[in-house]
Write a protein that holds these residues in place. Structure first.
Motif, short mmCIF file in Angstrom:
data_model
loop_
_atom_site.label_atom_id
_atom_site.label_comp_id
_atom_site.label_asym_id
_atom_site.label_seq_id
_atom_site.Cartn_x
_atom_site.Cartn_y
_atom_site.Cartn_z
N THR A 166 0.84 -1.19 0.00
CA THR A 166 0.00 0.00 0.00
C THR A 166 0.88 1.24 0.00
OG1 THR A 166 -0.17 0.04 2.42
CG2 THR A 166 -1.87 -1.18 1.22
N ASP A 169 -3.14 6.35 -1.14
CA ASP A 169 -4.52 5.88 -1.29
C ASP A 169 -4.64 4.64 -2.16
OD1 ASP A 169 -5.66 7.92 0.28
OD2 ASP A 169 -5.61 9.32 -1.41
N ALA A 171 -3.63 0.47 -3.11
CA ALA A 171 -3.12 -0.84 -2.70
C ALA A 171 -2.87 -1.63 -3.98
CB ALA A 171 -4.12 -1.58 -1.81
N PRO A 182 -11.26 -6.51 5.50
CA PRO A 182 -10.18 -5.53 5.63
C PRO A 182 -8.93 -6.00 4.91
CG PRO A 182 -11.20 -6.00 7.77
CD PRO A 182 -11.73 -7.02 6.80
N LEU A 183 -8.13 -5.06 4.47
CA LEU A 183 -6.92 -5.44 3.73
C LEU A 183 -6.02 -6.36 4.55
CD1 LEU A 183 -5.92 -2.12 1.91
CD2 LEU A 183 -7.08 -4.12 0.96
N GLU A 184 -5.93 -6.12 5.85
CA GLU A 184 -5.04 -6.95 6.66
C GLU A 184 -5.58 -8.35 6.87
OE1 GLU A 184 -7.56 -4.59 9.66
OE2 GLU A 184 -6.55 -4.23 7.73
N GLN A 186 -7.12 -10.10 4.24
CA GLN A 186 -7.24 -10.75 2.94
C GLN A 186 -6.44 -12.04 2.94
OE1 GLN A 186 -9.09 -9.69 0.24
NE2 GLN A 186 -9.90 -7.98 1.46
N PHE A 205 -13.40 0.21 -1.74
CA PHE A 205 -12.55 -0.60 -0.89
C PHE A 205 -11.77 0.34 0.03
CE2 PHE A 205 -12.94 -2.55 -5.13
CZ PHE A 205 -13.70 -3.66 -4.79
N GLU A 206 -10.94 -0.19 0.89
CA GLU A 206 -10.15 0.68 1.77
C GLU A 206 -9.22 1.58 0.96
OE1 GLU A 206 -8.20 -1.06 5.22
OE2 GLU A 206 -9.49 -2.81 4.96
N LYS A 207 -8.72 1.05 -0.13
CA LYS A 207 -7.82 1.78 -1.03
C LYS A 207 -8.31 1.58 -2.45
CE LYS A 207 -4.52 2.47 2.21
NZ LYS A 207 -3.94 3.77 2.63
N HIS A 224 -12.71 2.85 -8.15
CA HIS A 224 -12.23 2.04 -7.05
C HIS A 224 -11.15 1.03 -7.41
CE1 HIS A 224 -15.51 3.91 -4.98
NE2 HIS A 224 -16.39 3.33 -5.77
#
Length: 259
Positions: A166, A169, A171, A182-184, A186, A205-207, A224
């Motif tokens: 990441t 903004d 990923a 959440p990304l962490e 995945q 998404f988060e990023k 996105h």
């Protein structure tokens, strides 16, 4: 052979931040050293013209091997780029690298790997696949020959590949992310293999997710996600996205194959 810098898309909102970095993300290469070399030359020329305040970040999105005839040469080039000082180079893992390791662990996986492009990879390391589907003994010999031919620095490179990075903004992943997770959290399988659930999600998404894995004739950009896999093994065109404070722009190299 051509390389092209597409004009940046018109947007009605402030472009996402890259944390002050100039970033280039390269789509799936699949053994096509002949197209990767001119794309890297164009990226280097663009970076020189841009004169960024910090070292540019060059991200490879995975799938260096299979289908094209120069998998070993592709990895050699990326290793040279990592040893150079012009870029900070990050290499991500793709599902085809996972398949390579699966063959090393289990020779019986060989026939399935061949169906998905593993034959040229074996040939590029001087360990060609058995004729036809082969038998258990012939695949064991091929695996052993491949393991012996794989240079130590190539093995270390393949073992060190990252799953996600990441920056600001954005990923960067190979295939995409599981919507709602959440990304962490995945999973490796989703980061390497996901398609429809990710591509059909509306986001956000988060990023902003920059990815490859699912080829299209042209790079794709939505609010996105950005996909830079233009199916070089079939189209002859390799794509990278350039990201900075002005937003995304695309660079390409290659010659589109006749229909």
């Amino acid at each position: 052979m051509f390389s092209k810098l597409f004009p940046k898309p018109v947007a009605n909102r402030t472009p996402p931040t890259t944390g002050g970095r100039l970033i280039y993300a390269v789509g799936d290469v699949h053994g096509r050293l002949d197209v990767l070399e001119p794309l890297i030359a164009e990226i280097a020329a663009d970076a020189a013209r841009s004169r960024p305040a910090h070292k540019p970040l060059l991200i490879f999105l995975g799938d260096y091997v299979d289908r094209g005839d120069a998998s070993a040469g592709v990895i050699d080039l990326i290793l040279r780029l990592q040893a150079d000082t012009a870029f900070e180079v990050v290499a991500l893992k793709g599902n085809h690298e996972e398949a390579l390791f699966q063959f090393l662990d289990d020779p019986s996986f060989g026939p399935l790997w061949i169906e998905h492009g593993g034959g040229p990879t074996l040939a590029s390391y001087g360990a060609p696949a058995p004729v036809g589907r082969g038998d258990a003994e012939s695949w064991m010999r091929t695996r052993d020959a491949f393991a012996a031919a794989l240079p130590d620095d190539h093995r270390r490179f393949l073992e060190s590949l990252e799953l996600i990075v990441t920056v600001g903004d954005y990923a960067f992943v190979h295939a995409g992310v599981r919507p709602g997770a959440p990304l962490e959290r995945q999973t490796e399988h989703d980061l390497l293999w996901i398609r429809h659930d990710f591509l059909q999600a509306n986001g956000p998404f988060e990023k902003i997710i920059v990815h490859g894995h699912t080829p299209a004739e042209a790079p794709q950009i939505t609010p996105h996600r950005i996909c830079v896999d233009t199916g070089v093994y079939a189209t002859g065109v390799l794509t990278a996205v350039r990201l900075d404070a002005d937003g995304p722009r695309f660079l390409q190299a290659g010659r589109r194959q006749a229909a």
